[in-house]
Scaffold this active site. Sequence first.
Site, PDB file in Angstrom:
ATOM      1  N   ARG A  68      36.539  39.949  40.264  1.00 48.56           N
ATOM      2  CA  ARG A  68      37.453  39.426  39.242  1.00 48.56           C
ATOM      3  C   ARG A  68      37.244  40.103  37.894  1.00 48.56           C
ATOM      4  O   ARG A  68      38.186  40.348  37.149  1.00 48.56           O
ATOM      5  CB  ARG A  68      37.259  37.912  39.073  1.00 48.56           C
ATOM      6  N   MET A  93      48.791  33.256  37.715  1.00 51.39           N
ATOM      7  CA  MET A  93      48.085  32.548  38.781  1.00 51.39           C
ATOM      8  C   MET A  93      46.767  33.224  39.168  1.00 51.39           C
ATOM      9  O   MET A  93      46.509  33.481  40.346  1.00 51.39           O
ATOM     10  CB  MET A  93      49.000  32.424  40.010  1.00 51.39           C
ATOM     11  N   ARG A  94      45.948  33.521  38.183  1.00 52.75           N
ATOM     12  CA  ARG A  94      44.608  34.037  38.460  1.00 52.75           C
ATOM     13  C   ARG A  94      43.596  33.164  37.739  1.00 52.75           C
ATOM     14  O   ARG A  94      43.798  32.833  36.562  1.00 52.75           O
ATOM     15  CB  ARG A  94      44.428  35.487  37.942  1.00 52.75           C
ATOM     16  N   LEU A  96      40.463  32.877  35.683  1.00 54.29           N
ATOM     17  CA  LEU A  96      39.810  33.843  34.796  1.00 54.29           C
ATOM     18  C   LEU A  96      38.319  33.549  34.687  1.00 54.29           C
ATOM     19  O   LEU A  96      37.900  32.391  34.735  1.00 54.29           O
ATOM     20  CB  LEU A  96      40.457  33.793  33.413  1.00 54.29           C
ATOM     21  N   HIS A 112      50.456  24.193  30.905  1.00 55.92           N
ATOM     22  CA  HIS A 112      50.172  23.481  32.157  1.00 55.92           C
ATOM     23  C   HIS A 112      51.217  22.387  32.344  1.00 55.92           C
ATOM     24  O   HIS A 112      51.493  21.638  31.402  1.00 55.92           O
ATOM     25  CB  HIS A 112      48.768  22.879  32.107  1.00 55.92           C
ATOM     26  N   GLU A 146      36.523  26.567  31.936  1.00 53.34           N
ATOM     27  CA  GLU A 146      36.870  25.632  33.016  1.00 53.34           C
ATOM     28  C   GLU A 146      38.388  25.534  33.128  1.00 53.34           C
ATOM     29  O   GLU A 146      39.081  25.383  32.109  1.00 53.34           O
ATOM     30  CB  GLU A 146      36.281  24.256  32.680  1.00 53.34           C
ATOM     31  N   ASP A 148      42.227  24.714  33.310  1.00 52.76           N
ATOM     32  CA  ASP A 148      43.088  23.664  32.767  1.00 52.76           C
ATOM     33  C   ASP A 148      42.331  22.729  31.826  1.00 52.76           C
ATOM     34  O   ASP A 148      42.567  21.513  31.790  1.00 52.76           O
ATOM     35  CB  ASP A 148      43.776  22.864  33.891  1.00 52.76           C
TER      36      ASP A 148
END
Length: 217
Positions: A68, A93-94, A96, A112, A146, A148
């Site tokens: 990643r 949609m990764r 991080l 979100h 962390e 969202d």
Amino acid sequence: MSKKRVAVLISGRGSNMEALIEAARDPKFPAEIVLALSNRPDAQGLAKARAAGLAAEIVDHRPFGADREAFERAVQAKLEANRVDLVCLAGFMRVLTPWLVGRWENRMLNIHPALLPSFKGVHTHERALAAGVKIHGATVHFVAPEMDSGPIIAQAAVPVHESDTPEVLGERVLAVEHHIYPLALKLVAEGRVRVADGRCFIDAAPARDAALVAPSV
Ligand code: GRF
């Protein structure tokens, strides 16, 4: 003051990106979108960005496999090459790593489709309906390691109707996403958002500027 240079990171449809592009057309808007970047070569949003005259680039995550950070170094190189000040994740949609998130502390925004800290993760509309909540919505927040989580910049609430399907509810939420993302970017680009103790404090009229209740939709 010069406009903040913004990159929008997408993976799919790109409707939030379009809302940001549209808002930034206003000469008074404090930010300009200088780059659309997708990790998926087939993202629909890429064509929309190009149609809007934007530089649209791809950093495909697949060749990097499980590494990643190597993927993120490639993304970071694009951001630096475009002298980006702020990053907006818009359906990116990764997951991080702290490596990239740490480089963009309080300069990377995400949207979100739920009222955080409720319903982190995916399938938020299905889960909101299953939980029987009466109010649902969307959140723009600074990105923290962390998923969202991170200081909340702006939120919008919509009613949940008993007849709602996830699709219908999702459309109602998406409509307010398109309002609050430009709003949150404007507040950040104007330098009006201060972060302390994990919370955002907004200079001048926070209630009016950072909270949207949409009873009519
Ligand atoms: C939006 O619902 C956003 O909140 C979520 O992913 C979706 C992206 O939609 N993070 P779009 O690509 O902006 O149309």
